[in-house]
Design an enzyme around this catalytic site. Structure first.
Site, PDB file in Angstrom:
ATOM      1  N   LYS A 152       5.884  37.338 -24.608  1.00 49.38           N
ATOM      2  CA  LYS A 152       4.660  36.924 -25.287  1.00 49.38           C
ATOM      3  C   LYS A 152       4.136  38.019 -26.206  1.00 49.38           C
ATOM      4  O   LYS A 152       4.451  39.193 -26.032  1.00 49.38           O
ATOM      5  CB  LYS A 152       3.604  36.536 -24.249  1.00 49.38           C
ATOM      6  CG  LYS A 152       4.100  35.413 -23.305  1.00 49.38           C
ATOM      7  CD  LYS A 152       3.041  34.964 -22.361  1.00 49.38           C
ATOM      8  CE  LYS A 152       3.575  33.864 -21.463  1.00 49.38           C
ATOM      9  NZ  LYS A 152       4.506  34.378 -20.437  1.00 49.38           N
ATOM     10  N   ASN A 168      -1.973  24.116  -9.757  1.00 52.90           N
ATOM     11  CA  ASN A 168      -3.395  24.341 -10.059  1.00 52.90           C
ATOM     12  C   ASN A 168      -4.004  25.427  -9.182  1.00 52.90           C
ATOM     13  O   ASN A 168      -4.958  25.201  -8.424  1.00 52.90           O
ATOM     14  CB  ASN A 168      -4.197  23.048  -9.938  1.00 52.90           C
ATOM     15  CG  ASN A 168      -4.043  22.127 -11.135  1.00 52.90           C
ATOM     16  OD1 ASN A 168      -3.715  20.957 -10.996  1.00 52.90           O
ATOM     17  ND2 ASN A 168      -4.258  22.653 -12.335  1.00 52.90           N
ATOM     18  N   SER A 169      -3.428  26.617  -9.284  1.00 58.52           N
ATOM     19  CA  SER A 169      -3.879  27.793  -8.522  1.00 58.52           C
ATOM     20  C   SER A 169      -3.661  27.650  -7.020  1.00 58.52           C
ATOM     21  O   SER A 169      -4.265  28.367  -6.233  1.00 58.52           O
ATOM     22  CB  SER A 169      -5.341  28.134  -8.811  1.00 58.52           C
ATOM     23  OG  SER A 169      -5.521  28.446 -10.172  1.00 58.52           O
ATOM     24  N   TYR A 178       1.747  41.087 -17.768  1.00 55.61           N
ATOM     25  CA  TYR A 178       2.046  41.003 -16.343  1.00 55.61           C
ATOM     26  C   TYR A 178       2.354  42.392 -15.779  1.00 55.61           C
ATOM     27  O   TYR A 178       3.459  42.909 -15.922  1.00 55.61           O
ATOM     28  CB  TYR A 178       3.208  40.062 -16.086  1.00 55.61           C
ATOM     29  CG  TYR A 178       3.007  38.658 -16.607  1.00 55.61           C
ATOM     30  CD1 TYR A 178       1.725  38.134 -16.813  1.00 55.61           C
ATOM     31  CD2 TYR A 178       4.091  37.842 -16.902  1.00 55.61           C
ATOM     32  CE1 TYR A 178       1.542  36.847 -17.295  1.00 55.61           C
ATOM     33  CE2 TYR A 178       3.918  36.550 -17.373  1.00 55.61           C
ATOM     34  CZ  TYR A 178       2.647  36.065 -17.570  1.00 55.61           C
ATOM     35  OH  TYR A 178       2.462  34.789 -18.049  1.00 55.61           O
ATOM     36  N   ASP A 222      10.557  33.605 -17.872  1.00 59.28           N
ATOM     37  CA  ASP A 222       9.419  33.888 -18.754  1.00 59.28           C
ATOM     38  C   ASP A 222       8.668  35.112 -18.255  1.00 59.28           C
ATOM     39  O   ASP A 222       8.359  35.229 -17.072  1.00 59.28           O
ATOM     40  CB  ASP A 222       8.455  32.698 -18.795  1.00 59.28           C
ATOM     41  CG  ASP A 222       7.205  33.036 -19.591  1.00 59.28           C
ATOM     42  OD1 ASP A 222       7.313  33.183 -20.830  1.00 59.28           O
ATOM     43  OD2 ASP A 222       6.132  33.192 -18.979  1.00 59.28           O
TER      44      ASP A 222
END
Length: 339
Positions: free
Chosen positions: A82, A235-236, A56, A51
């Protein structure tokens, strides 16, 4: 590696995929050699779903991903990118600081309309150097990025004409699936109530810790036949590092409350003699609507380490023990909280 099907499309992705934000220099520079070595490490591990996005590195990750995949046999991998952001060239001293280090010399223009999506796809093909993109995600539509007032404008553009563009691309065979690529649940519910999406790439909202998607979104996905691709599974970082000094949750320093929840989860994992990162990696795949978990790094050794964690075995009976320590993301309010 096992595969799962995206929605009702017949398109199969590996249970673990590779997300390329770090290859675009997210938070720290990523030399080309490191990027290519990391992509190769993912391939060696059996990952066949990749992906990427124009966002990015302002096109840098797409270029590198395309360069890596160009010589791979046709049909041997699945690629998503995207739409919603169009990269506009700017002078070197005008390149914005959006968290990417050494990006390409572009700025972003948001456009979720029919024309904007068609233009975005065309430019992605050019950057990738590939004539095939399997899936497209509408990127970062929602209050989390735009704030309530501006997002109302963008959401109307998507519903009025942007979805038509995606449907035409799918009907023509140019893509095989489409959906949303976001960090929040409410916009997923808004769009799903108007359209049947094949997939949603949801970052950080269906994890071992953050269950924001569980109450409404997952049942709606089951009803609609929409698959989830789960990003931000740590989560980061806090579910991988634990609540160490400087640990982050949801792109920001972890609060004492979050740190306490993760500390309790670590004790549960320790009881089964596994690091917390192992059940964190596997948890989303327990739900039938989840097709894939995305891993993102710019270091081959990190990719191999995460895949080793994914191969660890432990009893599934561990998961109910985590339930008292989960959380749901708070409402965002009217202002954007992240660029």
């Amino acid at each position: 590696m096992k595969t799962r099907t995206i929605g009702r499309t017949g398109l199969a992705v590996t249970e673990y995929g590779f997300g390329t934000a770090a290859l675009g220099g997210l938070y720290r520079a990523c030399p080309r050699d490191a990027a290519m070595a990391t992509l190769d490490a993912a391939w060696q591990e059996g990952v066949r779903y990749f992906d990427t996005a124009p966002w990015y590195g302002f096109g840098l990750a797409e270029r590198r991903t395309g360069d890596f995949l160009r010589d791979k046999p046709k049909g041997s991998y699945v690629l998503s990118s995207k739409v919603g952001r169009i990269m506009v060239p700017v002078a070197d001293d005008k390149v914005p600081a959006y968290g990417y280090v050494d990006p390409l010399p572009f700025d972003v223009r948001y456009d979720y309309s029919y024309d904007g999506i068609m233009r975005s796809v065309e430019l992605s093909h050019a950057r990738l150097g590939l004539n095939r993109i399997d899936m497209l995600y509408v990127h970062d539509i929602g209050v989390y990025t735009h704030g309530a007032e501006r997002n109302a404008f963008h959401l109307r553009a998507l519903l009025d004409s942007g979805l038509k563009a995606l449907d035409e691309l799918k009907s023509s065979g140019a893509i095989k699936a489409y959906g949303l690529g976001v960090n929040e649940v409410p916009v997923c519910l808004d769009v799903l109530r108007h359209a049947d999406l094949d997939c949603i790439l949801l970052a950080g909202r269906y994890t071992l810790l953050d269950r924001s998607a569980a109450a409404e979104l997952l049942p709606l996905c089951e009803e609609k036949g929409t698959s989830l691709v789960v990003g931000g599974v740590f989560n980061s970082g806090i579910l991988a590092t634990g609540p160490v000094e400087g640990a982050h949750f949801d792109y920001m320093p972890a609060t004492p409350e979050v740190a306490g929840k993760v500390r309790a989860m670590m004790e549960i994992a320790r009881g089964q003699h596994v690091p917390l990162a192992a059940p964190a990696l596997k948890f989303p795949l327990e739900h039938p609507s989840v097709a894939c978990v995305l891993l993102g790094t710019a270091k081959p050794e990190s990719l191999h380490r995460n895949m080793a964690l994914a191969r660890m075995t432990f009893s599934k009976d561990i998961y109910p023990a985590f339930e008292p320590h989960i959380l749901v993301a708070p409402e965002l309010g009217d202002d954007a909280v992240r660029q």
